[in-house]
Write an enzyme that holds these catalytic residues in place. Structure first.
Site, short mmCIF file in Angstrom:
data_model
loop_
_atom_site.label_atom_id
_atom_site.label_comp_id
_atom_site.label_asym_id
_atom_site.label_seq_id
_atom_site.Cartn_x
_atom_site.Cartn_y
_atom_site.Cartn_z
N ARG A 104 0.95 -1.27 -0.01
CA ARG A 104 -0.15 -0.04 0.01
C ARG A 104 1.16 0.82 -0.09
O ARG A 104 1.85 1.54 0.69
CB ARG A 104 -0.87 0.29 1.57
CG ARG A 104 -1.79 -1.26 1.61
CD ARG A 104 -3.36 -0.65 2.18
NE ARG A 104 -2.45 -0.26 3.46
CZ ARG A 104 -3.45 0.03 4.91
NH1 ARG A 104 -4.46 0.32 4.62
NH2 ARG A 104 -2.53 0.92 5.54
N THR A 108 -1.32 7.32 -0.79
CA THR A 108 -2.93 7.65 -0.97
C THR A 108 -3.71 6.19 -0.76
O THR A 108 -4.70 5.99 -0.57
CB THR A 108 -2.85 6.80 -2.69
OG1 THR A 108 -1.60 5.90 -2.66
CG2 THR A 108 -2.01 8.20 -3.27
N ASP A 200 0.38 -3.31 12.04
CA ASP A 200 0.78 -3.77 11.42
C ASP A 200 0.68 -5.63 10.47
O ASP A 200 1.87 -5.80 11.82
CB ASP A 200 2.33 -2.80 10.73
CG ASP A 200 2.42 -2.98 9.44
OD1 ASP A 200 1.79 -2.04 8.39
OD2 ASP A 200 2.55 -4.65 8.59
N ASP A 203 4.56 -6.22 9.81
CA ASP A 203 5.62 -5.93 10.67
C ASP A 203 5.79 -7.15 11.86
O ASP A 203 6.65 -7.30 12.87
CB ASP A 203 5.90 -4.57 11.04
CG ASP A 203 5.66 -3.88 10.17
OD1 ASP A 203 7.49 -3.80 9.43
OD2 ASP A 203 5.58 -2.56 10.50
C1 PRP Z 1 -1.04 -4.67 4.44
C2 PRP Z 1 -2.19 -6.07 4.67
C3 PRP Z 1 -3.03 -6.14 2.59
C4 PRP Z 1 -2.90 -4.56 3.07
C5 PRP Z 1 -4.67 -4.44 3.26
O1 PRP Z 1 -0.33 -5.16 3.40
O2 PRP Z 1 -0.97 -7.30 4.48
O3 PRP Z 1 -2.17 -6.68 2.32
O4 PRP Z 1 -2.11 -3.90 4.15
O5 PRP Z 1 -5.05 -3.23 3.00
P1 PRP Z 1 -5.92 -2.29 1.94
O6 PRP Z 1 -7.46 -3.33 2.97
O7 PRP Z 1 -6.21 -1.61 2.17
O8 PRP Z 1 -5.37 -2.75 1.26
P2 PRP Z 1 1.07 -3.65 3.35
O9 PRP Z 1 0.67 -2.86 2.37
O10 PRP Z 1 1.68 -3.57 5.04
O11 PRP Z 1 2.39 -4.74 3.21
P3 PRP Z 1 3.46 -6.16 3.64
O12 PRP Z 1 2.18 -7.01 3.61
O13 PRP Z 1 4.76 -5.74 2.68
O14 PRP Z 1 2.66 -4.95 5.15
N1 URA Z 2 -2.71 -3.14 6.87
C1 URA Z 2 -2.20 -4.41 8.20
O1 URA Z 2 -1.16 -4.84 8.07
N2 URA Z 2 -2.86 -3.71 9.08
C2 URA Z 2 -3.81 -2.60 9.00
O2 URA Z 2 -4.70 -2.44 10.17
C3 URA Z 2 -4.42 -2.22 7.83
C4 URA Z 2 -3.39 -2.83 7.14
#
Ligand code: PRP
Ligand code: URA
Length: 209
Positions: A104, A108, A200, A203
């Site tokens: 993400r 944005t 998160d 993380d």
């Molecule tokens: C997180 C999560 C989803 C997304 C959800 O990933 O694992 O993929 O956010 O958010 P959304 O429904 O608003 O799209 P992130 O972008 O943090 O990446 P990561 O898995 O690499 O930590």
């Molecule tokens: N991605 C995450 O990891 N946690 C949230 O709450 C939303 C997006």
């Protein structure tokens, strides 16, 4: 909302509570994410196709059931979706695994694709897209669209925790896709994080914060 299933088995609810707690460490978080995914997969795979197979018990011959070939694919959205794969494979060890890399954009909140590798016969399989968090729904909507653009038709989505906004985004964009979640939370905050959520997921799974 008929295609949205909240899998609220007591074992799942108990483990989701442990997963959410801020004092749960990386090792336990990983184990819990996989355990919940295994429990959810039992329900998500309920309608997988079976075929007849002739076998012989110590007593006599009979016609049993076995999973039809090329039945399942698991598609984690990188990177947090990786934390759900092993749990599902414990239950369905022959499933193929595809990967879709999305993150993400922090400004944005829109998904940005950086990787995609699917099984060659992905379009013949039931695909379970997995990601612990369904927040705005942007990542899941985009991942499902990638799969459809590549000819995949039988797609399910499995998340641990969802916000109502994300559920709506997916069901509006992809009304044919069943959505399985372990918990439906209250709302998103100003940074599009789920409340109460678990923070998160990436993380917490990988210890990167
Ligand atoms: C997180 C999560 C989803 C997304 C959800 O990933 O694992 O993929 O956010 O958010 P959304 O429904 O608003 O799209 P992130 O972008 O943090 O990446 P990561 O898995 O690499 O930590
Ligand atoms: N991605 C995450 O990891 N946690 C949230 O709450 C939303 C997006």
């Amino acid at each position: 909302m008929s295609k949205v299933f909240v899998l609220d088995h007591p074992l799942i609810q108990h483990k989701v509570t442990l997963l959410r707690k801020k004092e749960t460490n990386t090792k336990d978080f990983r184990a819990l994410a996989n355990e919940i995914s295994l429990l959810m997969a039992y329900e998500v795979t309920r309608n997988l196709p079976l075929s007849d197979v002739e076998i012989e018990t110590p007593m006599c011959k009979m016609t049993g059931k076995e999973m039809a070939g090329r039945s399942l694919g698991v598609v984690p959205i990188l990177r947090a979706g990786l934390g759900m794969v092993d749990g599902i494979l414990t239950l369905v060890p022959n499933a193929k695994v595809g990967h879709i890399g999305l993150y993400r954009d922090p400004e944005t909140h829109m998904p940005v694709e950086y990787y995609c590798k699917l099984p060659v016969d992905a379009e013949e399989r039931t695909l379970i897209v997995v990601d612990p968090m369904l927040a705005t729904g942007g990542s899941a909507v985009a991942a499902i669209q990638f799969l459809k653009d590549r000819g995949c038709k039988d797609i399910k989505l499995m998340n641990l925790i969802a916000a109502p906004e994300g559920v709506k985004a997916v069901t509006d964009a992809h009304p044919d896709v069943e959505v399985y979640i372990a918990a439906l939370d209250e709302k998103l905050n100003d940074h599009a994080y789920i409340l109460p959520g678990l923070g998160d997921a990436g993380d917490r799974l990988f210890g990167t914060k």
